[in-house]
Design an enzyme around this catalytic site. Structure first.
Site, PDB file in Angstrom:
ATOM      1  N   TYR A  66       0.828  -1.203   0.000  1.00 47.69           N
ATOM      2  CA  TYR A  66       0.000   0.000   0.000  1.00 47.69           C
ATOM      3  C   TYR A  66       0.870   1.263   0.000  1.00 47.69           C
ATOM      4  O   TYR A  66       0.559   2.239  -0.675  1.00 47.69           O
ATOM      5  CB  TYR A  66      -0.904  -0.006   1.238  1.00 47.69           C
ATOM      6  CG  TYR A  66      -2.084   0.935   1.150  1.00 47.69           C
ATOM      7  CD1 TYR A  66      -3.325   0.485   0.717  1.00 47.69           C
ATOM      8  CD2 TYR A  66      -1.960   2.281   1.496  1.00 47.69           C
ATOM      9  CE1 TYR A  66      -4.407   1.342   0.631  1.00 47.69           C
ATOM     10  CE2 TYR A  66      -3.039   3.144   1.408  1.00 47.69           C
ATOM     11  CZ  TYR A  66      -4.264   2.667   0.975  1.00 47.69           C
ATOM     12  OH  TYR A  66      -5.334   3.525   0.876  1.00 47.69           O
ATOM     13  N   TYR A  96       4.086   5.336  -2.583  1.00 48.62           N
ATOM     14  CA  TYR A  96       4.478   6.625  -2.012  1.00 48.62           C
ATOM     15  C   TYR A  96       5.992   6.693  -1.824  1.00 48.62           C
ATOM     16  O   TYR A  96       6.598   7.757  -1.993  1.00 48.62           O
ATOM     17  CB  TYR A  96       3.760   6.842  -0.682  1.00 48.62           C
ATOM     18  CG  TYR A  96       2.259   6.934  -0.824  1.00 48.62           C
ATOM     19  CD1 TYR A  96       1.649   8.114  -1.222  1.00 48.62           C
ATOM     20  CD2 TYR A  96       1.452   5.829  -0.573  1.00 48.62           C
ATOM     21  CE1 TYR A  96       0.269   8.199  -1.361  1.00 48.62           C
ATOM     22  CE2 TYR A  96       0.066   5.904  -0.704  1.00 48.62           C
ATOM     23  CZ  TYR A  96      -0.509   7.092  -1.106  1.00 48.62           C
ATOM     24  OH  TYR A  96      -1.875   7.174  -1.254  1.00 48.62           O
TER      25      TYR A  96
END
Length: 617
Positions: A377, A381
């Site tokens: 997840y 980023y």
């Protein structure tokens, strides 16, 4: 005339719309600011349509914001001119302080130096003058006399001034220069190129004659984007494995600053960026400080309620350069709801009643293992903020690789730490253990089994096992099984005591040395030249005319491999001097001939030119 018109970015009809008496003023204001001259002129024209007085006032304010104090130098000058400016001021202050000391004493010399530094737009290197000790004043004056200290400070201020004005005149947003201005991105590329060339021109040599080019060191360090991303993902995955074993749950949190911190507003339905009417002039560093205060308050409340989350924090920019935080935290399942409530409560305490605060300021997603891993997840980023690996586009549809370069320029200009570990064991110890070999540990019969296990975990990139051996995910630093080991290493460039990382120390066992070999930095090719000279001497059975044993001694001061590597990383990635790298930055070992400075009020301060000079009372 046509060339002048193309320079200041205005068409003939636009130029004609400016009042004749203002044209010379606009030219003089814009011409001295280099690459920002054109956008300043365009901004002036836009403002002049509404109010000539306001346009003139704003242009003057923007011009003054780009000036380096009251010296007449602007932040947009080329690096060569900036270096000359720094050396001139450092030398002039050193000479003037000698005269001030002879005429009025050390205190007046210090007062002069402070006024001169501040008039140049720099911060004098004393945090609290009222409580500073005499030794601290001596260290501060050593910095003021050093052109390298000036360059470091001036380049930092230069980058932030440019980017602050670029944000103000709307050069940083989705429809212009996303994340950071084109000027800053260009300057960052040039800076890294110069620094890399400087590293290529230098080598390090140990007592055995082994030489290594400094540029090669970067490839094997965490400053290499591939290595940096890989290590981060190993640590994140390790935390997830610890959480699974402990029955903990993961939550992904996004924190956004109040509207007043945002220069621009992105209208998703229109796919456009518009000026934010609520903006109060905060720059990205001030916004980052807001998040640090917010997290400090949240962490204190969590501590009071004995909630101990662990994980990682990522700071990244919105399209207009305003930072926001992503956090992947793991916590005991029965504490997850309370963790969420505390973060939501504190997240909207400042300007919590503004429109959209409850919906936009704090977003929390519970990680569902059935839909994917927590590491997966957050991976996008991490990649987005390092090198764009595995991504085609960012959130705004921009190519991920170019976005990563712009984010790097943003983080460098504003000095923002992008990644931070929350909880867990020391990564410094992890890296030190990975430098060892099994024979270094197993050969000692007194080595504990736990120390060997910790080494094996680090050596095999098993962050989860390493964390548990160190004491768990929420262990305090002082309670960890193995800790970093530092020793005194004399005086630094500015005469301050420094410590050097020499290895690790294990509770109940003792210390393990991980940094034994010392290295000396010199210009590339020196080893080969010295070998040729030695061969010539052996053939002639005598030293060549004019030479001496001192001629053969290596320049610089001894360093460990990791200290040398850290220097190379800092030069390439943190905007250090592009001149030949110095030995250990502010933590260099003492240079022969320099002495501990006497404090203000009496005594003698001596040293080499440009570092401490002669400062006599």
């Amino acid at each position: 005339m046509g060339h002048a018109l193309s320079w200041h970015g205005l068409r003939s009809e636009d130029w004609a719309s400016i009042e004749p008496e203002d044209r010379k003023y606009v030219k003089s204001m814009c011409r001295k600011h280099g690459e920002l001259g054109r956008p300043l002129a365009v901004d002036y024209l836009h403002r002049a349509k509404e109010s000539r007085i306001n346009a003139n006032t704003r242009l003057r304010a923007l011009s003054e914001a780009l000036e380096m104090g009251k010296t007449g130098l602007t932040a947009t000058v080329h690096d060569g001119e900036l270096k000359s400016w720094c050396k001139r001021h450092a030398d002039e202050i050193e000479k003037a302080c000698e005269q001030w000391t002879k005429r009025a004493g050390v205190d007046e010399a210090i007062r002069y130096a402070r006024d001169r530094v501040e008039s140049c737009g720099l911060v004098f290197p004393i945090a609290n003058p009222d409580t500073a000790t005499r030794e601290e004043w001596g260290h501060a004056m050593a910095r003021v006399f050093d052109p390298r200290w000036w360059r470091l400070q001036a380049r930092r201020i230069q980058a932030r001034k440019i980017e602050a004005v670029a944000r103000e005149i709307r050069l940083v947003h989705k429809d212009a220069g996303i994340y950071s201005s084109d000027v800053t991105v260009k300057r960052r590329k040039g800076q890294k190129r110069r620094n890399y060339d400087a590293l290529t021109a230098m080598e390090a040599v140990n007592e055995d004659g082994e030489a290594v080019n400094l540029a090669e060191l970067v490839k094997s360090s965490v400053s290499n984007p591939v290595n940096r991303r890989a290590e981060l993902m190993v640590r994140i995955k390790g935390f997830e494995q610890c959480a699974d074993a402990a029955g903990h749950v993961g939550v992904f949190i996004t924190l956004t600053a109040p509207s007043k911190y945002h220069r621009m507003t992105y209208i998703k339905s229109m796919n456009r960026a518009l000026p934010n009417k609520k903006y109060k002039g905060y720059d990205p560093r001030e916004t980052q400080a807001y998040f640090c205060r917010l997290w400090s308050q949240i962490r204190a409340q969590l501590w009071r309620e004995e909630i101990r989350p662990y994980g990682f924090r990522v700071a990244e920019p919105h399209h207009d350069g305003t930072p926001h935080w992503h956090m992947l935290l793991f916590v005991a399942q029965e504490q997850a709801e309370r963790l969420r409530a505390i973060i939501e409560d504190y997240g909207i305490r400042e300007d919590g009643k503004e429109w959209g605060a409850a919906r936009q300021r704090v977003k929390i997603v519970n990680i569902d293992p059935e839909k994917g891993s927590a590491a997966g997840y957050i991976a996008k980023y991490v990649a987005k903020n390092i090198d764009g690996h595995g991504l085609d586009e960012d959130l705004y549809g921009q190519p991920a690789d170019s976005s990563a370069a712009r984010i790097d320029a943003w983080a460098s200009a504003w000095g923002i730490r992008q990644f931070q570990q929350i909880g867990g064991a020391s990564v410094t110890v992890w890296r030190e253990l990975r430098r060892l070999k099994l024979d270094d540990i197993a050969s000692d019969e007194e080595t504990s089994v736990e120390v060997i296990k910790a080494f094996l975990a680090a050596d095999s990139s098993d962050w989860a096992a390493y964390t548990m051996i160190q004491g768990g995910m929420t262990v305090r630093r002082e309670d960890q099984l193995i800790r970093s080991n530092y020793e005194d290493d004399g005086k630094g460039r500015y005469y301050q005591p420094v410590k050097r990382l020499v290895g690790v120390v294990a509770r109940g066992f003792g210390d393990l040395a991980t940094r034994v070999t010392r290295w000396v930095i010199q210009r590339a090719g020196t080893v080969d030249k010295q070998a040729e000279r030695l061969e010539a001497m052996e053939r002639e059975d005598a030293y060549p005319r004019g030479s001496s044993l001192e001629d053969l001694e290596r320049e610089g001061q001894p360093m460990t491999w990791d200290e040398m590597q850290a220097l190379a990383d800092r030069v390439l990635n943190c905007g250090a001097d592009s001149a030949p790298p110095w030995t250990r930055g502010n933590n260099c070992t003492p240079v022969q001939g320099l002495h501990e400075p006497a404090p203000p009020g009496g005594g003698t301060i001596t040293g080499n030119a440009g570092a401490m000079g002669s400062f006599q009372a």
